[in-house]
Each structure stands twice: as C-alpha cells, then as structure tokens.
Design a protein around this motif. Sequence first.
Motif, PDB file in Angstrom:
ATOM      1  N   ASP A 144     -28.112 -39.337  31.113  1.00 12.42           N
ATOM      2  CA  ASP A 144     -28.817 -38.066  31.280  1.00 12.42           C
ATOM      3  C   ASP A 144     -30.298 -38.205  30.909  1.00 12.42           C
ATOM      4  O   ASP A 144     -30.927 -37.249  30.454  1.00 12.42           O
ATOM      5  N   SER A 145     -30.857 -39.405  31.129  1.00 12.48           N
ATOM      6  CA  SER A 145     -32.263 -39.665  30.809  1.00 12.48           C
ATOM      7  C   SER A 145     -33.141 -39.553  32.052  1.00 12.48           C
ATOM      8  O   SER A 145     -32.713 -39.861  33.166  1.00 12.48           O
ATOM      9  N   GLU A 146     -34.377 -39.143  31.827  1.00 15.45           N
ATOM     10  CA  GLU A 146     -35.370 -39.029  32.897  1.00 15.45           C
ATOM     11  C   GLU A 146     -36.659 -39.686  32.416  1.00 15.45           C
ATOM     12  O   GLU A 146     -37.088 -39.464  31.280  1.00 15.45           O
ATOM     13  N   LEU A 147     -37.280 -40.496  33.262  1.00 18.81           N
ATOM     14  CA  LEU A 147     -38.499 -41.208  32.901  1.00 18.81           C
ATOM     15  C   LEU A 147     -39.625 -40.777  33.826  1.00 18.81           C
ATOM     16  O   LEU A 147     -39.447 -40.708  35.046  1.00 18.81           O
TER      17      LEU A 147
ATOM     18  N   PHE B  59     -34.607 -24.516  33.163  1.00 18.20           N
ATOM     19  CA  PHE B  59     -35.930 -24.532  32.548  1.00 18.20           C
ATOM     20  C   PHE B  59     -36.216 -25.912  31.959  1.00 18.20           C
ATOM     21  O   PHE B  59     -35.328 -26.573  31.415  1.00 18.20           O
ATOM     22  N   LEU B  60     -37.477 -26.314  32.071  1.00 21.58           N
ATOM     23  CA  LEU B  60     -37.983 -27.501  31.381  1.00 21.58           C
ATOM     24  C   LEU B  60     -38.678 -27.008  30.121  1.00 21.58           C
ATOM     25  O   LEU B  60     -39.683 -26.294  30.201  1.00 21.58           O
ATOM     26  N   VAL B  61     -38.156 -27.370  28.944  1.00 20.82           N
ATOM     27  CA  VAL B  61     -38.645 -26.800  27.687  1.00 20.82           C
ATOM     28  C   VAL B  61     -39.326 -27.875  26.844  1.00 20.82           C
ATOM     29  O   VAL B  61     -38.967 -29.050  26.883  1.00 20.82           O
ATOM     30  N   SER B  62     -40.332 -27.432  26.066  1.00 18.42           N
ATOM     31  CA  SER B  62     -41.125 -28.347  25.238  1.00 18.42           C
ATOM     32  C   SER B  62     -40.879 -28.183  23.753  1.00 18.42           C
ATOM     33  O   SER B  62     -41.421 -28.950  22.955  1.00 18.42           O
ATOM     34  N   SER B  63     -40.104 -27.183  23.351  1.00 15.27           N
ATOM     35  CA  SER B  63     -39.872 -26.955  21.925  1.00 15.27           C
ATOM     36  C   SER B  63     -38.530 -26.267  21.731  1.00 15.27           C
ATOM     37  O   SER B  63     -37.978 -25.648  22.656  1.00 15.27           O
ATOM     38  N   VAL B  64     -38.007 -26.363  20.500  1.00 13.28           N
ATOM     39  CA  VAL B  64     -36.749 -25.682  20.188  1.00 13.28           C
ATOM     40  C   VAL B  64     -36.949 -24.169  20.180  1.00 13.28           C
ATOM     41  O   VAL B  64     -35.989 -23.417  20.386  1.00 13.28           O
ATOM     42  N   ASP B  65     -38.176 -23.702  19.933  1.00 11.32           N
ATOM     43  CA  ASP B  65     -38.452 -22.266  19.981  1.00 11.32           C
ATOM     44  C   ASP B  65     -38.219 -21.734  21.394  1.00 11.32           C
ATOM     45  O   ASP B  65     -37.561 -20.701  21.592  1.00 11.32           O
TER      46      ASP B  65
ATOM     47  N   PRO C 258     -28.342 -16.857  29.001  1.00 12.01           N
ATOM     48  CA  PRO C 258     -27.298 -17.667  28.345  1.00 12.01           C
ATOM     49  C   PRO C 258     -26.570 -18.631  29.279  1.00 12.01           C
ATOM     50  O   PRO C 258     -25.986 -19.609  28.809  1.00 12.01           O
ATOM     51  N   ASN C 259     -26.609 -18.397  30.579  1.00 14.11           N
ATOM     52  CA  ASN C 259     -25.892 -19.263  31.515  1.00 14.11           C
ATOM     53  C   ASN C 259     -26.802 -20.302  32.171  1.00 14.11           C
ATOM     54  O   ASN C 259     -26.360 -21.013  33.083  1.00 14.11           O
ATOM     55  N   SER C 260     -28.035 -20.375  31.714  1.00 15.89           N
ATOM     56  CA  SER C 260     -28.982 -21.282  32.346  1.00 15.89           C
ATOM     57  C   SER C 260     -28.826 -22.699  31.812  1.00 15.89           C
ATOM     58  O   SER C 260     -28.147 -22.954  30.807  1.00 15.89           O
ATOM     59  N   ARG C 261     -29.478 -23.654  32.512  1.00 15.44           N
ATOM     60  CA  ARG C 261     -29.474 -25.057  32.107  1.00 15.44           C
ATOM     61  C   ARG C 261     -30.878 -25.466  31.705  1.00 15.44           C
ATOM     62  O   ARG C 261     -31.865 -24.879  32.154  1.00 15.44           O
ATOM     63  N   PHE C 262     -30.970 -26.516  30.872  1.00 18.35           N
ATOM     64  CA  PHE C 262     -32.263 -26.892  30.306  1.00 18.35           C
ATOM     65  C   PHE C 262     -32.464 -28.405  30.357  1.00 18.35           C
ATOM     66  O   PHE C 262     -31.520 -29.181  30.179  1.00 18.35           O
ATOM     67  N   VAL C 263     -33.715 -28.790  30.596  1.00 17.88           N
ATOM     68  CA  VAL C 263     -34.158 -30.175  30.513  1.00 17.88           C
ATOM     69  C   VAL C 263     -35.229 -30.224  29.438  1.00 17.88           C
ATOM     70  O   VAL C 263     -36.106 -29.351  29.381  1.00 17.88           O
ATOM     71  N   SER C 264     -35.180 -31.228  28.567  1.00 20.90           N
ATOM     72  CA  SER C 264     -36.168 -31.331  27.499  1.00 20.90           C
ATOM     73  C   SER C 264     -37.360 -32.156  27.955  1.00 20.90           C
ATOM     74  O   SER C 264     -37.204 -33.188  28.611  1.00 20.90           O
ATOM     75  N   GLU C 265     -38.562 -31.686  27.617  1.00 21.80           N
ATOM     76  CA  GLU C 265     -39.779 -32.440  27.882  1.00 21.80           C
ATOM     77  C   GLU C 265     -39.862 -33.607  26.891  1.00 21.80           C
ATOM     78  O   GLU C 265     -39.166 -33.620  25.868  1.00 21.80           O
ATOM     79  N   ASP C 266     -40.722 -34.587  27.173  1.00 18.39           N
ATOM     80  CA  ASP C 266     -40.759 -35.781  26.326  1.00 18.39           C
ATOM     81  C   ASP C 266     -41.274 -35.498  24.919  1.00 18.39           C
ATOM     82  O   ASP C 266     -41.043 -36.302  24.006  1.00 18.39           O
TER      83      ASP C 266
ATOM     84  N   ARG D 168     -30.487 -32.805  30.432  1.00 17.53           N
ATOM     85  CA  ARG D 168     -31.230 -34.017  30.765  1.00 17.53           C
ATOM     86  C   ARG D 168     -32.401 -34.152  29.802  1.00 17.53           C
ATOM     87  O   ARG D 168     -33.013 -33.151  29.430  1.00 17.53           O
ATOM     88  N   PHE D 169     -32.695 -35.395  29.394  1.00 16.48           N
ATOM     89  CA  PHE D 169     -33.745 -35.661  28.418  1.00 16.48           C
ATOM     90  C   PHE D 169     -34.858 -36.473  29.068  1.00 16.48           C
ATOM     91  O   PHE D 169     -34.591 -37.496  29.698  1.00 16.48           O
ATOM     92  N   THR D 170     -36.117 -36.043  28.882  1.00 15.29           N
ATOM     93  CA  THR D 170     -37.257 -36.837  29.310  1.00 15.29           C
ATOM     94  C   THR D 170     -37.530 -37.879  28.233  1.00 15.29           C
ATOM     95  O   THR D 170     -37.717 -37.545  27.064  1.00 15.29           O
TER      96      THR D 170
END
Length: 301
Positions: free
Chosen positions: A155-158, A92-98, A108-116, A136-138
């Motif tokens: 682990d950065s993404e631009l 999942f690409l997520v935009s908030s800690v919520d 629980p076994n999924s992976r996450f990428v943070s939105e900018d 991975r971090f945007t």
Amino acid sequence: MPEQLDAFLAFLKECSGSSTPELFDTVYLDSCLFGNQSPLQNSCRKLEQKMEALHSMGLKCFFACPPVFRSRVRDFFADPCVCELFSRFDGFLVSSVDELEFLRNLFPNSRFVSEDCLYAANTEARAFLRGEGIIRFTLPAELNVRELREVVSSDSELILYGYQPLMQSAQCVRRNTMGCVKREKHTRTSKSGAGEYELLYLRDRRQVRFPVLTRCRFCTNTVYNSVPLRLFGCGEQLQKLQVPYFRLSFTVESAEETMRILRTARTFIAEFDNTASSSEQSKRKQPDTEGTRGHFKRGVE
C-alpha cells in the motif's frame, strides 16, 4: 492548477484508442483549484464538472487537502456547498492527523491516502494509520533507496516526479511583499479561466528562483524547490524496490510542461513494465539528467 488538469484530460484523450495500457487509477485534485477569490459556488460547480469528466474515464478522484490545517480550513470544509461536493469525492489526501480526524468525523465512509509528511516510516505508525482509515501511504521523501526498501509495502506510493515542498508557511509571502490579494479589486487568473491562483518566486543569494504557491482562501504558502524531483532515470532501482504505485505531482508547471512530463511518464511506465520495443529499451539506459533525484540516492546528510 486548472491548466495542468486540462492538460491531463487532453493527455487521456490522446491515449484513448491506443495500445497504451491503463496508466492511472487516481487523480488528486488540489485545493488551489478552488481559486483565491471566485465565489465558492462557482468554484464547486467547475470542480464538479472536472470530477465528472475524470469519473467518466474510470478514474477515482481524491481531494488533496491544504498542507496547513487551521480554523480557515475547518470553516471551508464545513461550508454546505463544499460538503456536498466532497461527498462525491472518492477520498482525501491528508497531510496531518488533524485533517484525518476532522474528515473522518465529517465523512465517516471515506477513504484516505497519507501525504509523505505524515509520518509512516515504521510498522507501528503504519498500523495506527491503517486503523484510522489510511489505505495508501506516500513514501517519505527523505529516505534513500536502501531505507525505502525497508518500509515499502503493498500500500505504498512513491512520488516519481514533482517539485518538492521546502516549506509550508502561514506567514503570507504575497501579503508581506505586495499586499493581500483579498483586499485588491483585481485578481490574476489562470489562462484557462477556471480559477485564480497566485504564483510568486523567492530568489536566493545565488539568484536561484524558488516558486511560491499561495492559497489565499486559507492564507498559506508553499515554497518549492527550484528544480523538480525526477526519478525517470532510476528504473533499475525502482524495479528492485517493487513500489506498487507511482505519483506524478504537478504544482507550478505550464500546460505544455505537464503534457511533456505525462508523455515521459508513459514511456517510462511502458519500459518499466517491459512492454517497450527494443529501441525504447535502449533509451532506458540513458540517464535522465534533468531535475534532481532528491534523497533517493544519497539520503539525508
């Protein structure tokens, strides 16, 4: 948008069998692909078919979560049909800690990428988010090239291209100007028929148009900049940054525009990796004057 995804699949077929190196490893599928009014089971089935097509081409599929996380989104994620589909996503690409906390409990076994917009501009923030499952971090859109140099990591993404969001709103532009789409008997559909969407425009005092994408399933709007971010002309600076991942973000483009940007990105990556011919390398020196470079050069003023 469905037509953008169709254009991407067509582009992959165009590249197959050619000498073009592998350009992509992950596709973010936006919540807009669920449409605004289609029965949820139909939307899930169509999205699953698209995901299977992408998986068959060796690509990972991450779901790009809605930018505003409220009870409507929680109820949507908890729907059995949606849960079944999401269990087949690679992450999942997520935009908030919520969103992150909710989805960690659900998958629980999924992976996450943070939105900018999810703050990760210092080592403490990134260490915390890595501990919460972020792989991975945007990179933040407000940082200039000098500031990016201080935070870029393996682990950065631009974001290399895309209309940048100016505002996320739960105050619906569509409902306040023309009425709620859910209360109408008709729905505008995309050309591909893969799902409905709503695209409006706001006009400022200079008559500049700003696209507004409505997500009626969640009663949220995103207002985008009038011109897209384009960093194709910043190859030299990007080489020095050594960013490991680039992203192309498609939001309001037509299928034709999407295909054109994908081809531009293919040329850029070939030049970026020093695999282009001498004639293509000469083009690299020509500035890319379309769109905006955002804060990449000047930073926040």
